[in-house]
Design a protein around this motif. Structure first.
Motif, PDB file in Angstrom:
ATOM      1  N   ILE A  14      25.799 -58.175  43.875  1.00 44.18           N
ATOM      2  CA  ILE A  14      26.006 -58.674  42.505  1.00 44.18           C
ATOM      3  C   ILE A  14      26.750 -57.619  41.681  1.00 44.18           C
ATOM      4  N   SER A  15      26.567 -56.349  42.048  1.00 42.17           N
ATOM      5  CA  SER A  15      27.250 -55.284  41.294  1.00 42.17           C
ATOM      6  C   SER A  15      28.777 -55.445  41.361  1.00 42.17           C
ATOM      7  N   ARG A  16      29.280 -56.164  42.382  1.00 39.53           N
ATOM      8  CA  ARG A  16      30.726 -56.438  42.453  1.00 39.53           C
ATOM      9  C   ARG A  16      31.186 -57.309  41.275  1.00 39.53           C
ATOM     10  N   LEU A  17      30.219 -57.957  40.632  1.00 40.13           N
ATOM     11  CA  LEU A  17      30.553 -58.872  39.532  1.00 40.13           C
ATOM     12  C   LEU A  17      30.339 -58.220  38.159  1.00 40.13           C
ATOM     13  N   ASP A  18      30.013 -56.942  38.183  1.00 38.56           N
ATOM     14  CA  ASP A  18      29.661 -56.276  36.914  1.00 38.56           C
ATOM     15  C   ASP A  18      30.868 -55.812  36.103  1.00 38.56           C
ATOM     16  N   GLN A  19      31.674 -56.746  35.711  1.00 41.27           N
ATOM     17  CA  GLN A  19      32.811 -56.491  34.815  1.00 41.27           C
ATOM     18  C   GLN A  19      32.689 -57.466  33.647  1.00 41.27           C
ATOM     19  N   PRO A  20      33.246 -57.140  32.480  1.00 37.97           N
ATOM     20  CA  PRO A  20      33.161 -58.082  31.351  1.00 37.97           C
ATOM     21  C   PRO A  20      33.774 -59.448  31.693  1.00 37.97           C
ATOM     22  N   GLY A  21      33.149 -60.499  31.197  1.00 36.77           N
ATOM     23  CA  GLY A  21      33.636 -61.855  31.472  1.00 36.77           C
ATOM     24  C   GLY A  21      33.477 -62.184  32.944  1.00 36.77           C
ATOM     25  N   PHE A  22      34.490 -62.849  33.500  1.00 37.46           N
ATOM     26  CA  PHE A  22      34.452 -63.153  34.942  1.00 37.46           C
ATOM     27  C   PHE A  22      35.040 -62.014  35.772  1.00 37.46           C
ATOM     28  N   GLY A  23      35.554 -60.987  35.110  1.00 34.42           N
ATOM     29  CA  GLY A  23      35.970 -59.777  35.818  1.00 34.42           C
ATOM     30  C   GLY A  23      37.281 -59.883  36.573  1.00 34.42           C
ATOM     31  N   VAL A  24      38.088 -60.875  36.251  1.00 38.05           N
ATOM     32  CA  VAL A  24      39.378 -61.008  36.932  1.00 38.05           C
ATOM     33  C   VAL A  24      40.504 -61.030  35.899  1.00 38.05           C
ATOM     34  N   THR A  25      41.716 -60.752  36.379  1.00 40.00           N
ATOM     35  CA  THR A  25      42.889 -60.870  35.499  1.00 40.00           C
ATOM     36  C   THR A  25      43.923 -61.750  36.194  1.00 40.00           C
ATOM     37  N   LEU A  26      44.873 -62.236  35.412  1.00 39.80           N
ATOM     38  CA  LEU A  26      45.951 -63.047  35.994  1.00 39.80           C
ATOM     39  C   LEU A  26      46.944 -62.127  36.683  1.00 39.80           C
ATOM     40  N   ASN A  27      47.415 -62.532  37.841  1.00 37.07           N
ATOM     41  CA  ASN A  27      48.409 -61.749  38.558  1.00 37.07           C
ATOM     42  C   ASN A  27      49.764 -61.889  37.850  1.00 37.07           C
ATOM     43  N   PRO A  28      50.290 -60.802  37.289  1.00 40.74           N
ATOM     44  CA  PRO A  28      51.550 -60.934  36.526  1.00 40.74           C
ATOM     45  C   PRO A  28      52.722 -61.369  37.403  1.00 40.74           C
TER      46      PRO A  28
END
Ligand SMILES: C[C@H](O)[C@H](O)CC(=O)C(=O)O
Ligand SMILES: [Mg+2]
Length: 398
Positions: free
Chosen positions: A370-384
């Motif tokens: 679960i610690s892999r998910l410990d980023q703000p929000g859903f923890g992902v960004t859009l690939n530019p």
């Protein structure tokens, strides 16, 4: 305490895999003679893209708050969904507080009832809802699973959906779900082939590994019952989405007809608490499989899940990557999760929404801390590197 408001909502489209995971190139297992409701037409049997399964593409929703924070989410829906976001739904967000999730959900749902309720409109609403959760998590600097009440376990466990459960077993997954290849229009020979494929896979994976069949709405009650009866000998754990989603009566009958111990699952094309109420109250299945990007978003999935819990029914969401992971982590009645194998030959683990997201975690040895998910929000960004297109640009608001 001053709560930021929503300044601007933007909707973009994207092509090539990602949230529209059926939008793949030639030679991908996900488009190789898979049984569908269109398989009765020989010309649409070999490829799902031939009947337009990938016409929509991905919808990207971005929501910008008054403090400059931007939340986003991806789902299926493409250009028509972008129209609905920009020209209809945005009005319920812009000017509202970022914490107004319930109010915004209700206004989006009630205002689209006359042309919505299920399908594209609810996909769209789901994308907006997920972007709002992402925004709130970023503003509060908390992962979504914490906003939901916190994780109830230390790690997630996954089964894999793809053409090679034997390889998934070696990769550490707890089970493998294969697409059914032949529908009723391919007659007794098709049924025999379906069972032979299952038998071959059972031989490869041994006795205890879970094997499941995903029928993608393609069967009728008689065929599904015969398939389930034939598959019992090969230890089929569950038969998934055997019938069209509106045939609640068929599902209830199928559940009574399958061999004892075999599970009936469905729900990835069902939407809202009212749709799932039908499945649950009619005793249609043992596991419901809502897709959080299609069923009404996270705000609705929480309600669907509570309803399922009261019916002693498990919730194992369909696909949806991080949007599902954050949810599954927090629910006692979601003991494991799905991982869709997006490698063309299902022979390696690649992020489910590849290439659209960066920072998308994947299972290792069939598990994810679960610690892999410990980023703000859903923890992902859009690939530019994935070019966004904004077809109904309303411009920036001051
Ligand atoms: C493999 C199925 O036909 C579909 O593409 C994915 C799905 O229904 C599932 O992951 O479940
Ligand atoms: Mg399925």
């Amino acid at each position: 305490m001053s709560i930021p408001t929503i300044k601007h909502v933007r909707a973009f489209t994207l092509r090539g895999g990602g949230a529209d995971y059926h939008d793949q190139g030639d030679g991908h297992w996900i488009d190789d003679h898979i049984a569908t409701p269109m398989s009765k037409y020989p010309q649409y049997r070999q490829s799902r893209r031939s009947f337009g399964i990938n016409v929509l593409g991905t919808l990207v929703v971005e929501i910008e708050a008054s403090d400059g924070t931007v939340g986003f989410a991806v789902t299926t829906g493409g250009e028509p969904a972008a129209y609905i976001v920009e020209h209809h739904l945005a009005r319920f967000l812009e000017g509202a507080r970022v914490t107004d999730l319930e109010l915004i959900w209700d206004q989006m749902y009630q205002s689209t009832l006359y042309y919505g309720r299920k399908g594209l409109v609810i996909n769209t609403l789901s994308g907006v809802d997920l972007a709002l959760w992402d925004l709130l998590g970023k503003i509060r600097q908390e992962p979504v699973h914490q906003l939901l009440g916190g994780a109830v376990r230390d790690e997630l466990q996954f089964y894999a959906t793809g053409a090679r459960p034997d390889l998934a077993q070696k990769m550490g997954f707890i089970g493998g779900k294969m697409a059914l290849h032949h529908g009723p229009a391919e007659g007794e020979e098709g049924l025999r082939k379906n069972l032979e494929e299952l038998a071959t896979m059972r031989e490869r994976v041994g006795k205890d590994f879970w094997l499941m069949l995903d029928c993608w709405m393609s069967l009728d009650l008689n065929y599904a019952t015969r398939l389930a009866q034939g598959a019992a000998e090969f230890g089929l754990k569950w038969i998934e989405e055997a019938l069209p989603p509106d045939d609640y009566w068929g599902y209830a009958a199928l559940r009574k007809a399958v061999p004892s111990g075999m599970l009936v699952t469905t729900g990835e094309h069902e939407a809202t608490r009212w749709g799932f109420r039908m499945l649950l109250e009619m005793g249609c299945c043992d596991i419901i499989q809502p897709d959080v990007g299609w069923c009404g978003g996270l705000t609705e999935l929480v309600k669907i899940s509570a309803l399922a819990d009261a019916h002693n029914t498990l919730v194992v969401p369909h696909g949806s990557s991080v949007y599902s992971y954050h949810f599954v982590a927090t629910r006692h009645n979601s003991p494991f999760a799905e991982f869709l194998m997006m490698a063309p030959k299902a022979d390696e683990v690649v992020p489910m929404f590849h290439p659209q997201l960066l920072g998308e975690p994947v299972p290792e040895n069939g598990r994810m801390r679960i610690s892999r998910l410990d980023q703000p929000g859903f923890g992902v960004t859009l690939n530019p590197e994935c070019p966004l297109h904004r077809p109904y640009d309303r411009g920036a608001r001051p």
